[in-house]
Write an enzyme that holds these catalytic residues in place. Structure first.
Site, PDB file in Angstrom:
ATOM      1  N   TYR A  20      56.128  46.992  51.235  1.00 44.31           N
ATOM      2  CA  TYR A  20      56.330  46.578  49.839  1.00 44.31           C
ATOM      3  C   TYR A  20      57.719  46.944  49.312  1.00 44.31           C
ATOM      4  O   TYR A  20      58.459  47.664  49.940  1.00 44.31           O
ATOM      5  CB  TYR A  20      55.224  47.051  48.914  1.00 44.31           C
ATOM      6  CG  TYR A  20      54.907  48.506  48.778  1.00 44.31           C
ATOM      7  CD1 TYR A  20      55.751  49.514  49.170  1.00 44.31           C
ATOM      8  CD2 TYR A  20      53.682  48.881  48.198  1.00 44.31           C
ATOM      9  CE1 TYR A  20      55.428  50.841  48.995  1.00 44.31           C
ATOM     10  CE2 TYR A  20      53.341  50.213  48.030  1.00 44.31           C
ATOM     11  CZ  TYR A  20      54.222  51.185  48.430  1.00 44.31           C
ATOM     12  OH  TYR A  20      53.882  52.507  48.256  1.00 44.31           O
ATOM     13  N   GLU A  21      58.032  46.364  48.168  1.00 45.10           N
ATOM     14  CA  GLU A  21      59.371  46.424  47.559  1.00 45.10           C
ATOM     15  C   GLU A  21      60.437  45.821  48.483  1.00 45.10           C
ATOM     16  O   GLU A  21      61.568  46.289  48.552  1.00 45.10           O
ATOM     17  CB  GLU A  21      59.741  47.867  47.184  1.00 45.10           C
ATOM     18  CG  GLU A  21      58.767  48.566  46.280  1.00 45.10           C
ATOM     19  CD  GLU A  21      58.340  47.728  45.087  1.00 45.10           C
ATOM     20  OE1 GLU A  21      59.133  46.877  44.650  1.00 45.10           O
ATOM     21  OE2 GLU A  21      57.230  47.912  44.592  1.00 45.10           O
ATOM     22  N   GLY A  22      60.074  44.754  49.146  1.00 43.32           N
ATOM     23  CA  GLY A  22      60.966  44.112  50.104  1.00 43.32           C
ATOM     24  C   GLY A  22      60.765  44.732  51.466  1.00 43.32           C
ATOM     25  O   GLY A  22      61.026  45.917  51.670  1.00 43.32           O
TER      26      GLY A  22
ATOM     27  N   GLN B  10      65.332  44.434  53.695  1.00 43.25           N
ATOM     28  CA  GLN B  10      66.344  45.460  53.415  1.00 43.25           C
ATOM     29  C   GLN B  10      67.498  45.377  54.412  1.00 43.25           C
ATOM     30  O   GLN B  10      68.673  45.543  54.053  1.00 43.25           O
ATOM     31  CB  GLN B  10      65.718  46.860  53.466  1.00 43.25           C
ATOM     32  CG  GLN B  10      64.524  47.071  52.574  1.00 43.25           C
ATOM     33  CD  GLN B  10      64.810  46.795  51.120  1.00 43.25           C
ATOM     34  OE1 GLN B  10      65.881  47.114  50.611  1.00 43.25           O
ATOM     35  NE2 GLN B  10      63.863  46.177  50.426  1.00 43.25           N
TER      36      GLN B  10
END
Length: 598
Positions: free
Chosen positions: A442-444, A449
């Site tokens: 999650y969060e990319g 990244q």
């Protein structure tokens, strides 16, 4: 039963002996009165809260999970979570680094991040409820109207309300340009928002009276893709002008996800049925505004895995010292016992040291990143602020991806120390492995990244920011290049620093010819960059430890730090050679696979 002891000694070492944060704060009027004793006292109390209040709830929260009442759409959190949250609010912990104009204590980000590391070690699922609130606070603080700030920030700062980020939808995943949630303008300046969001952490719960959702949606005339996304603040309960709660808004939990880990956190499918919201920032500029929250969350996710790495290591170390099995290959060590403790075996030590090196290296990087944010937000010199922001942008994908990759490796290695006992629930190790896995997603995802690092942050400015980090390495090499006792740390770091320039240039040339080359090289590239950064901080930590030892300091902490640095450079840092070879192998072996994947 698992154990957890806040790593205050190592935190103090990084903050005060390596980074010298209190000296840095002397140049920032906002933090000039923050000294070593103040920081230590806050973290000592924060460690007690984590160890005594939230840690005992971790295993029970995982077993119990959250429950949804489908009639009322209300979610009940595990037993004890609500009481712990009330203690968290009563202690003033939500407001540590928030703006005093909205009731915050105005303390440095470094202090808040260190506190959150301990909370994540103690109970990641619980910590996600207040943790996401900080992101919502940051987004509104940066982009909200004055009315929105007055309405929401004091309650988010105090912890009376919590916040979420409602981004993705069932069909779009990371590609937010595909989202379909609609926002219809109303005559009073508000918007009616309709759509569905998924994977919303802490989207519904019983800890607070109101939840402030930040929602991405499209206006009727919005252009297609990511350039047509706007950001809205949508509270669970509408808020009256006097700050009191009004009627229930049209946003509710339609279902809870059944997950591999973080069972104590409510991961919700959120339904918006004509929910009333107000625009945050400019129309069709919502993604830029939300990135304030997303970047804060990415740093936070790295610290989640740092916390899990630390607590997994502590438990594996205690078990390895106590568990007896077989004899040492070099001869009996525990003559009074029928077998030796397993810590005598080389590979058990390899697993333990891997976790320890990743935890302590990660802590140094996380604290340095937090210090950069303090410079960015609070330093009076605009040039310093700008350079700090640039370096934070470079390091954010590394903190998120490298620390979470390492957390997965470390928790798995620590489970392995326990053997079969690690695979069963009683010892708590399998939960750390399960919980750590989401942090890579999650969060990319970590691939996202990696693409961000190589494509945007490195090649996007011809490696300019990377060269600035290289200057930090160059300065350290210049300081210690003739010190024979530092050679085992400085030489490999200097060599990788030199290789990195050629390596990056080569990948940039290939990417110019074929953009897929970035996708093929990005993941190994990020790990190389991660080791470059870790190598720098491990060399700095070894430098401080050596100086203390040479000055006659007999504290065994410094010998332990030096031994861990040696292990890191001997056993983990050499991974870079393999990674560079992988990245240089090109994209053909990946993409010329139609027959294999038929």
């Amino acid at each position: 039963m698992p154990i957890y002891n806040p790593p205050l000694r190592d935190m103090r070492f990084v903050m005060h002996e390596v980074l010298k944060v209190a000296d840095e704060y002397q140049a920032m009027p906002r933090h000039a009165e923050v000294d070593v004793d103040t920081i230590n006292a806050i973290l000592e109390e924060g460690g007690k809260f984590a160890a005594e209040v939230t840690f005992p709830l971790n295993q029970g929260g995982d077993a119990q999970g959250c429950t949804l009442d489908k009639t009322t759409h209300e979610v009940a959190t595990p037993q004890g979570f609500k009481e712990a949250y009330h203690k968290y609010v009563e202690g003033g912990w939500p407001s540590l680094s928030c703006d005093p104009d909205f009731g915050g204590q105005g303390l440095p980000i470094v202090v808040n991040q260190a506190f959150y590391e301990m909370l994540n070690s103690a109970n990641q699922a619980w910590t996600m409820y207040p943790g996401l609130t900080h992101g919502a606070y940051e987004a509104l603080h940066a982009h909200g109207t004055e009315a929105q700030k007055r309405m929401y920030l004091p309650k988010l700062t105090s912890g009376e309300w919590t916040g979420t980020m409602c981004l993705t939808e069932p069909h779009c995943g990371t590609d937010l340009g595909l989202l379909r949630t609609k926002a219809e303008p109303q005559a009073d300046g508000s918007y009616r928002i309709t759509g569905q969001k998924i994977f919303i952490s802490a989207g519904e719960h019983d800890l607070v009276s109101n939840i402030v959702h930040l929602v991405l949606a499209r206006l009727p005339d919005a252009p297609a893709g990511s350039k047509g996304i706007s950001l809205f603040v949508v509270p669970k309960f509408r808020v009256n002008e006097d700050g009191s709660l009004g009627e229930r808004n049209g946003i509710y939990c339609g279902g809870l996800e059944h997950k591999m880990g973080i069972h104590g956190n409510a991961t919700c499918q959120m339904v918006l049925d004509g929910a009333v919201g107000t625009l945050v920032g400019q129309p069709n500029k919502g993604l830029a505004a939300m990135f304030v929250m997303m970047n804060a969350a990415r740093l936070g996710v790295g610290i989640q895995s740092l916390g899990l790495t630390e607590v997994a290591y502590q438990n594996a170390l205690a078990y390895a010292k106590d568990r007896i099995q077989m004899r040492s290959l070099s001869g009996t060590k525990a003559k009074d016992k029928p077998a030796d403790p397993i810590i005598v075996h080389p590979d058990v030590r390899r697993m333990l040291m891997t976790a320890k090196a990743y935890a302590e290296g990660g802590r140094a990087l996380a604290m340095y990143s937090a210090l950069l944010i303090d410079r960015e937000l609070s330093h009076p010199d605009e040039k310093v602020r700008k350079e700090a922001a640039e370096m934070v942008a470079l390091l954010t994908p590394i903190v998120k991806a490298f620390l979470t990759d390492n957390g997965w490796i470390a928790t798995s290695e620590c489970l392995q120390v326990f053997g079969g006992h690690g695979f069963i629930r009683e010892w708590g190790m399998e939960q750390y492995v399960r919980d750590s896995r989401i942090n890579m997603i999650y969060e990319g995802t970590n691939t996202i990244q990696s693409l961000d690092l190589l494509g945007r942050k490195i090649l996007g400015n011809q490696g300019a920011t990377l060269k600035k980090f290289g200057k930090l390495i160059g300065k350290l090499v210049e300081e210690e290049g003739v010190n024979e006792k530092m050679a085992e740390f400085i030489n490999p770091l200097a060599m990788l620093g030199e290789q990195m320039t050629k390596f990056t240039t080569e990948l940039g040339f290939r990417a110019f010819q074929n953009a897929d080359e970035v996708g093929g090289a990005a993941v190994p590239y990020l790990r190389v960059a991660g080791h470059l950064v870790f190598g720098y901080f491990w060399a700095r930590m070894a430098q401080v430890a050596l100086r203390e030892i040479q000055a006659g300091n007999t504290d065994p902490f410094y010998q332990g730090k030096l031994q861990t640095a040696r292990f890191y450079f001997a056993r983990l840092f050499p991974e870079t050679a393999m990674l560079m070879r992988q990245a240089r192998s090109g994209v053909k072996a990946l993409m010329d696979t139609d027959a294999a994947l038929a």
